[in-house]
Design a protein around this motif. Structure first.
Motif, PDB file in Angstrom:
ATOM      1  N   SER A 185       0.785  -1.233   0.000  1.00  0.00           N
ATOM      2  CA  SER A 185       0.000   0.000   0.000  1.00  0.00           C
ATOM      3  C   SER A 185       0.817   1.283   0.000  1.00  0.00           C
ATOM      4  CB  SER A 185      -0.965   0.007   1.201  1.00  0.00           C
ATOM      5  OG  SER A 185      -0.247  -0.042   2.426  1.00  0.00           O
ATOM      6  N   SER A 186       2.104   1.197   0.262  1.00  0.00           N
ATOM      7  CA  SER A 186       2.923   2.414   0.261  1.00  0.00           C
ATOM      8  C   SER A 186       3.105   2.935  -1.162  1.00  0.00           C
ATOM      9  CB  SER A 186       4.301   2.138   0.866  1.00  0.00           C
ATOM     10  OG  SER A 186       5.130   3.281   0.720  1.00  0.00           O
ATOM     11  N   PRO A 187       2.949   4.250  -1.353  1.00  0.00           N
ATOM     12  CA  PRO A 187       3.201   4.840  -2.674  1.00  0.00           C
ATOM     13  C   PRO A 187       4.682   5.071  -2.923  1.00  0.00           C
ATOM     14  CG  PRO A 187       2.510   6.551  -1.164  1.00  0.00           C
ATOM     15  CD  PRO A 187       2.428   5.252  -0.395  1.00  0.00           C
ATOM     16  N   HIS A 188       5.518   4.726  -1.946  1.00  0.00           N
ATOM     17  CA  HIS A 188       6.969   4.895  -2.048  1.00  0.00           C
ATOM     18  C   HIS A 188       7.634   3.519  -2.112  1.00  0.00           C
ATOM     19  CE1 HIS A 188       6.196   9.072  -1.012  1.00  0.00           C
ATOM     20  NE2 HIS A 188       5.509   8.648   0.033  1.00  0.00           N
ATOM     21  N   PHE A 189       8.928   3.515  -2.413  1.00  0.00           N
ATOM     22  CA  PHE A 189       9.645   2.244  -2.496  1.00  0.00           C
ATOM     23  C   PHE A 189      11.063   2.442  -1.988  1.00  0.00           C
ATOM     24  CE2 PHE A 189      11.615  -1.413  -4.768  1.00  0.00           C
ATOM     25  CZ  PHE A 189      10.757  -2.399  -4.329  1.00  0.00           C
ATOM     26  N   ASN A 190      11.290   2.045  -0.735  1.00  0.00           N
ATOM     27  CA  ASN A 190      12.608   2.146  -0.121  1.00  0.00           C
ATOM     28  C   ASN A 190      12.742   1.045   0.921  1.00  0.00           C
ATOM     29  OD1 ASN A 190      11.455   3.237   2.437  1.00  0.00           O
ATOM     30  ND2 ASN A 190      10.968   4.985   1.123  1.00  0.00           N
ATOM     31  N   ILE A 191      13.885   0.990   1.572  1.00  0.00           N
ATOM     32  CA  ILE A 191      14.171  -0.093   2.520  1.00  0.00           C
ATOM     33  C   ILE A 191      13.098  -0.213   3.597  1.00  0.00           C
ATOM     34  CG2 ILE A 191      15.783  -0.895   4.300  1.00  0.00           C
ATOM     35  CD1 ILE A 191      16.856  -1.399   1.565  1.00  0.00           C
ATOM     36  N   SER A 192      12.542   0.908   4.048  1.00  0.00           N
ATOM     37  CA  SER A 192      11.547   0.853   5.118  1.00  0.00           C
ATOM     38  C   SER A 192      10.303   0.083   4.703  1.00  0.00           C
ATOM     39  CB  SER A 192      11.158   2.268   5.573  1.00  0.00           C
ATOM     40  OG  SER A 192      10.336   2.917   4.620  1.00  0.00           O
ATOM     41  N   VAL A 193       9.980   0.073   3.401  1.00  0.00           N
ATOM     42  CA  VAL A 193       8.795  -0.640   2.922  1.00  0.00           C
ATOM     43  C   VAL A 193       8.926  -2.145   3.163  1.00  0.00           C
ATOM     44  CG1 VAL A 193       7.389  -1.157   0.882  1.00  0.00           C
ATOM     45  CG2 VAL A 193       8.290   1.148   1.223  1.00  0.00           C
ATOM     46  N   ALA A 194      10.141  -2.648   3.208  1.00  0.00           N
ATOM     47  CA  ALA A 194      10.356  -4.070   3.478  1.00  0.00           C
ATOM     48  C   ALA A 194       9.813  -4.465   4.845  1.00  0.00           C
ATOM     49  CB  ALA A 194      11.846  -4.396   3.405  1.00  0.00           C
ATOM     50  N   TYR A 195       9.708  -3.506   5.764  1.00  0.00           N
ATOM     51  CA  TYR A 195       9.245  -3.782   7.122  1.00  0.00           C
ATOM     52  C   TYR A 195       7.786  -3.396   7.324  1.00  0.00           C
ATOM     53  CZ  TYR A 195      14.108  -4.691   8.134  1.00  0.00           C
ATOM     54  OH  TYR A 195      15.365  -5.224   8.125  1.00  0.00           O
TER      55      TYR A 195
END
Length: 296
Positions: A130-140
């Motif tokens: 659901s995140s509109p972003h894509f970075n390391i934090s999205v993995a969690y």
């Protein structure tokens, strides 16, 4: 040989799993901070990005709390199954560990594909997407039932004769590998790596809402599973991230429970019990098409 036996004991493997989990989180946070600097340099840093990233780590905390409650039961089911239903007793060796990781990766592929193909599974997995972003934090970015579904896909490994502690280690390795895939910093890697392994490029495709990328690249470590089972797509055009409809919130509680809240609302307003059943077992794409045809 005696030292090798001690290193491959269940107690050591359990400690190794914990060490990987703890230290890799530290490494991931450090890499995420580097990504934030990159966002700032490229003038892409925003209040929404920061809030979304904080929400991601809060969902991790909520997920850890749930695992703390159900973890003993989860482990107990594997141990009980191994003790009573295994068809062999595979020794703990470097080769058996490697084999278990490969099979756990295959199990993850089918688990991941399953979560995209029915409403009940998607309700927890949609949180991650659901995140509109894509970075390391999205993995969690976790959903409340993310602990539940791996049980059914990895339990056959215990029946095959793999020690449960090796299975847990394999699960951790598969998950930890994928953490590094959640980034736009790394473009494409050398062709031999892209051909065999899951990469940031392949995983960006998986998180896309672009029509040609939907339901593609379910792999954990090895992208060969997608190529074998017809779910591979190469990254060609720019990826748009998120889900439809969008959450449009960085409130971690809303993010964490959004999938099952939406599912409950759909079930409540469903016109029949037959329709409710279909909402649970059919794909989210089916539900979306039904909503679109109704509103047309």
């Amino acid at each position: 040989m005696e030292m090798l036996t001690q290193l491959l004991s269940p107690e050591y493997v359990w400690a190794l799993e914990t060490w990987i989990d703890d230290w890799f989180l530290v490494i991931a946070i450090a890499l995420f901070l580097v990504e934030l600097v990159r966002y700032a340099i490229k003038k892409q840093f925003s209040k929404n990005l920061f809030g979304d990233s904080i929400a991601n780590f809060v969902t991790l905390g909520l997920f850890i709390l749930i695992v703390a409650v159900v973890g003993a039961t989860y482990a107990g089911i594997f141990i009980y199954t191994y003790d009573n239903f295994r068809i062999a007793e595979l020794p703990i060796t470097p080769w058996s560990i490697l084999c278990c990781i490969v099979l756990a990766d295959l199990a993850y592929y089918w688990e991941h594909r399953f979560l995209h193909k029915n409403g009940f599974g998607w309700a927890t997995h949609t949180v991650h997407h659901s995140s509109p972003h894509f970075n390391i934090s999205v993995a969690y970015r976790h959903g409340p039932m993310d602990w539940f579904f791996p049980l059914f896909f990895h339990l056959p490994l215990a029946i095959m004769g793999f020690n449960p502690f090796i299975i847990f280690l394999a699960e951790v390795v598969v998950q930890v590998y994928q953490t590094l895939l959640h980034t736009e910093t790394v473009k494409k890697l050398p062709r031999p790596i892209e051909a065999i392994f899951n990469t940031p490029s392949h995983h960006r495709v998986h998180h896309a809402t672009n029509r040609q990328y939907l339901d593609k690249n379910y792999a954990g470590i090895l992208i060969i599973w997608d190529k074998m089972f017809g779910t591979f797509a190469e990254e060609k055009e720019k990826v748009t991230y998120g889900v439809y409809p969008r959450i449009n919130s960085v409130n971690p509680m809303k993010v964490f429970f959004s999938g099952y809240i939406k599912l409950a609302q759909k079930l409540w307003h469903a016109p029949s019990w037959s329709y409710r059943w279909k909402l649970l077992v059919k794909s989210p794409k089916w539900a979306w098409e039904q909503e679109r045809s109704t509103s047309a």
